[in-house]
Design a protein around this motif. Structure first.
Motif, PDB file in Angstrom:
ATOM      1  N   UNK A 119       0.389  -1.347  -0.263  1.00 57.59           N
ATOM      2  CA  UNK A 119      -0.216  -0.393  -0.658  1.00 57.59           C
ATOM      3  C   UNK A 119       1.305   1.164   0.041  1.00 57.59           C
ATOM      4  N   UNK A 120       2.482   1.441  -0.241  1.00 61.03           N
ATOM      5  CA  UNK A 120       3.010   2.433  -0.186  1.00 61.03           C
ATOM      6  C   UNK A 120       1.941   3.517  -1.650  1.00 61.03           C
ATOM      7  N   UNK A 121       2.352   3.490  -2.709  1.00 63.96           N
ATOM      8  CA  UNK A 121       0.857   4.686  -3.352  1.00 63.96           C
ATOM      9  C   UNK A 121       1.016   5.506  -1.827  1.00 63.96           C
ATOM     10  N   UNK A 122      -0.241   5.009  -1.677  1.00 66.06           N
ATOM     11  CA  UNK A 122      -1.404   4.706  -0.683  1.00 66.06           C
ATOM     12  C   UNK A 122      -0.748   6.042   0.477  1.00 66.06           C
ATOM     13  N   UNK A 123       0.241   5.408   1.536  1.00 67.35           N
ATOM     14  CA  UNK A 123       0.953   6.290   2.418  1.00 67.35           C
ATOM     15  C   UNK A 123       1.309   7.150   1.748  1.00 67.35           C
ATOM     16  N   UNK A 124       2.487   7.146   0.607  1.00 67.72           N
ATOM     17  CA  UNK A 124       3.524   8.337   0.529  1.00 67.72           C
ATOM     18  C   UNK A 124       1.905   9.083  -0.186  1.00 67.72           C
ATOM     19  N   UNK A 125       0.900   9.103  -0.442  1.00 65.95           N
ATOM     20  CA  UNK A 125      -0.040  10.091  -0.933  1.00 65.95           C
ATOM     21  C   UNK A 125      -1.244  10.557   0.393  1.00 65.95           C
ATOM     22  N   UNK A 126      -1.057   9.764   0.892  1.00 66.38           N
ATOM     23  CA  UNK A 126      -2.159   9.785   2.908  1.00 66.38           C
ATOM     24  C   UNK A 126      -1.778  10.322   3.541  1.00 66.38           C
ATOM     25  N   UNK A 127      -0.369   9.157   4.055  1.00 66.69           N
ATOM     26  CA  UNK A 127       0.090   9.363   4.962  1.00 66.69           C
ATOM     27  C   UNK A 127      -0.546   8.374   5.504  1.00 66.69           C
ATOM     28  N   UNK A 128      -0.141   8.400   6.980  1.00 66.32           N
ATOM     29  CA  UNK A 128      -0.721   7.219   8.180  1.00 66.32           C
ATOM     30  C   UNK A 128      -2.196   7.371   8.922  1.00 66.32           C
ATOM     31  N   UNK A 129      -2.786   8.474   8.752  1.00 66.28           N
ATOM     32  CA  UNK A 129      -3.946   7.951   9.455  1.00 66.28           C
ATOM     33  C   UNK A 129      -5.369   7.752   8.529  1.00 66.28           C
ATOM     34  N   UNK A 151       5.561  11.464  14.420  1.00 61.71           N
ATOM     35  CA  UNK A 151       4.238  12.291  15.171  1.00 61.71           C
ATOM     36  C   UNK A 151       3.135  11.289  14.635  1.00 61.71           C
ATOM     37  N   UNK A 152       3.119  11.377  13.434  1.00 62.99           N
ATOM     38  CA  UNK A 152       1.871  11.560  12.759  1.00 62.99           C
ATOM     39  C   UNK A 152       1.266   9.650  13.095  1.00 62.99           C
ATOM     40  N   UNK A 153       2.822   8.965  12.908  1.00 65.07           N
ATOM     41  CA  UNK A 153       2.756   7.623  13.047  1.00 65.07           C
ATOM     42  C   UNK A 153       2.133   6.735  14.255  1.00 65.07           C
ATOM     43  N   UNK A 154       2.294   7.923  15.231  1.00 69.22           N
ATOM     44  CA  UNK A 154       2.238   7.396  16.562  1.00 69.22           C
ATOM     45  C   UNK A 154       1.043   8.130  17.036  1.00 69.22           C
ATOM     46  N   UNK A 155      -0.134   9.442  16.353  1.00 70.00           N
ATOM     47  CA  UNK A 155      -1.361   9.604  16.661  1.00 70.00           C
ATOM     48  C   UNK A 155      -1.946   8.811  15.392  1.00 70.00           C
ATOM     49  N   UNK A 156      -1.431   8.296  14.987  1.00 70.07           N
ATOM     50  CA  UNK A 156      -1.961   7.349  14.123  1.00 70.07           C
ATOM     51  C   UNK A 156      -2.277   6.660  15.022  1.00 70.07           C
ATOM     52  N   UNK A 157      -1.093   5.168  14.842  1.00 68.34           N
ATOM     53  CA  UNK A 157      -0.958   3.859  16.013  1.00 68.34           C
ATOM     54  C   UNK A 157      -2.171   3.974  17.284  1.00 68.34           C
ATOM     55  N   UNK A 158      -2.651   4.994  17.674  1.00 67.75           N
ATOM     56  CA  UNK A 158      -3.109   5.607  18.911  1.00 67.75           C
ATOM     57  C   UNK A 158      -5.119   5.654  18.493  1.00 67.75           C
ATOM     58  N   UNK A 159      -4.725   6.217  17.678  1.00 65.93           N
ATOM     59  CA  UNK A 159      -6.162   6.485  16.951  1.00 65.93           C
ATOM     60  C   UNK A 159      -7.065   5.076  16.435  1.00 65.93           C
ATOM     61  N   UNK A 160      -6.159   4.591  15.359  1.00 64.72           N
ATOM     62  CA  UNK A 160      -6.537   3.010  14.616  1.00 64.72           C
ATOM     63  C   UNK A 160      -5.951   1.654  15.549  1.00 64.72           C
ATOM     64  N   UNK A 161      -4.994   1.659  16.427  1.00 65.96           N
ATOM     65  CA  UNK A 161      -5.145   0.958  16.976  1.00 65.96           C
ATOM     66  C   UNK A 161      -4.347  -0.219  15.600  1.00 65.96           C
ATOM     67  N   UNK A 162      -3.361   0.079  15.410  1.00 72.13           N
ATOM     68  CA  UNK A 162      -2.663  -0.203  14.247  1.00 72.13           C
ATOM     69  C   UNK A 162      -0.643  -0.181  14.813  1.00 72.13           C
ATOM     70  N   UNK A 163      -0.598  -0.837  14.461  1.00 70.33           N
ATOM     71  CA  UNK A 163       1.070  -0.827  15.684  1.00 70.33           C
ATOM     72  C   UNK A 163       2.590  -0.833  14.958  1.00 70.33           C
TER      73      UNK A 163
END
Length: 284
Positions: A14-24, A51-63
């Motif tokens: 899913x790298x292209x999605x991650x590059x375009x939209x980020x972790x959240x 920082x964005x990864x840590x916020x998204x991890x807490x929000x969505x439960x993906x570590x």
């Protein structure tokens, strides 16, 4: 993590999605597909991204359970991500902040191309930096493709890496598709690496005749080989998972380098559904 090994997702799918939209939004869709662990790859590591990864991890439960490093990048100096030698301190700091124990070098160093000496030198470097990472509480793993199985006399390059690195400091992340593509047996290699493979890449190997009229070069090019959703290829995925767990795997990231026009998150859902169908629901 607890005692139960876990299915994860490698970012390549899913790298292209991650590059375009980020972790959240990425982590939201990963969670929706049924996966809770994520392996970072092919991305530029920055303070803001962490920082964005840590916020998204807490929000969505993906570590995030593993990150990636470069060492003499195979495709030149424009490789995404941090360099093991040049950026060592930054790599350690980022992994500590993320709470990540595993880092992976996912491509053969340029110095190894057609060079037996290069493989021995790479093994020495992996030992040196593997020890430094280990002392910082991080485990270095080497992820194979098929390049490493070039033969030098009675040894392949991959065998040189395995036999000349310290098991304490250098582990491996066998990729079963690439081992198969190299003409080797994935299950034999998983057994051979027992105790040194906390990470195992799950990726199926599909044979599909290419579209259009056949041409004679079908015999001399890899046109029939595809990356496949789990259970839609020719590998014995149930046995691969079983042996991986017996040999000490902690995470089994699902990876699919290409989707051939299909939505990558649909591909992930199909792989997750297959994992459930063969009785490994507990790994999700």
């Amino acid at each position: 993590m607890g005692n139960t090994p876990k299915i994860a997702l490698n970012m390549s799918l899913i790298k292209h999605f991650m590059w375009e939209f980020g972790p959240d939004p990425t982590f939201a869709k990963i969670h929706e597909a049924g996966v809770s662990y994520f392996e970072l790859s092919q991305i530029d590591m920055t303070d803001q991204l962490i920082e964005d990864i840590l916020k998204a991890s807490e929000k969505h439960g993906v570590t995030v359970m593993a990150t990636s490093v470069n060492y003499q990048p195979l495709f030149g100096n424009n490789a995404k991500g941090l360099d093991m030698v040049r950026d060592f301190d930054k790599i350690v700091a980022y992994n500590h902040k993320l709470g990540v124990r595993f880092i992976r070098d996912s491509l053969i160093p340029r110095s190894c191309i057609h060079s037996e000496k290069g493989f021995y030198e790479a093994a020495e470097t992996f030992n040196t930096y593997g020890k430094r990472f280990y002392e910082a509480g991080i485990q270095l793993c080497y992820h194979n493709h098929h390049f490493e199985f070039e033969r030098f006399g009675d040894k392949t390059g991959f065998e040189i890496l395995v036999e000349n690195t310290d098991p304490k400091y250098v582990q491996f992340e066998p990729d079963v598709h690439w081992i198969q593509r190299a003409g080797q047996n994935p299950i034999d290699w998983i057994r051979r690496l027992a105790g040194r493979e906390s990470l195992v890449h799950l990726k199926d190997y599909r044979i599909r005749f290419p579209e259009g009229d056949p041409a004679p070069d079908i015999f001399t090019r890899e046109q029939c080989i595809q990356f496949a959703e789990l259970g839609q290829g020719n590998l014995d995925i149930p046995e691969i998972i079983k042996v991986s767990l017996e040999c000490g795997a902690e995470y089994l990231p699902v990876e699919q380098d290409q989707t051939y026009g299909k939505d990558p998150f649909q591909c992930l859902k199909e792989s997750v559904a297959y994992i459930k169908s063969i009785g490994y629901q507990a790994l999700l």
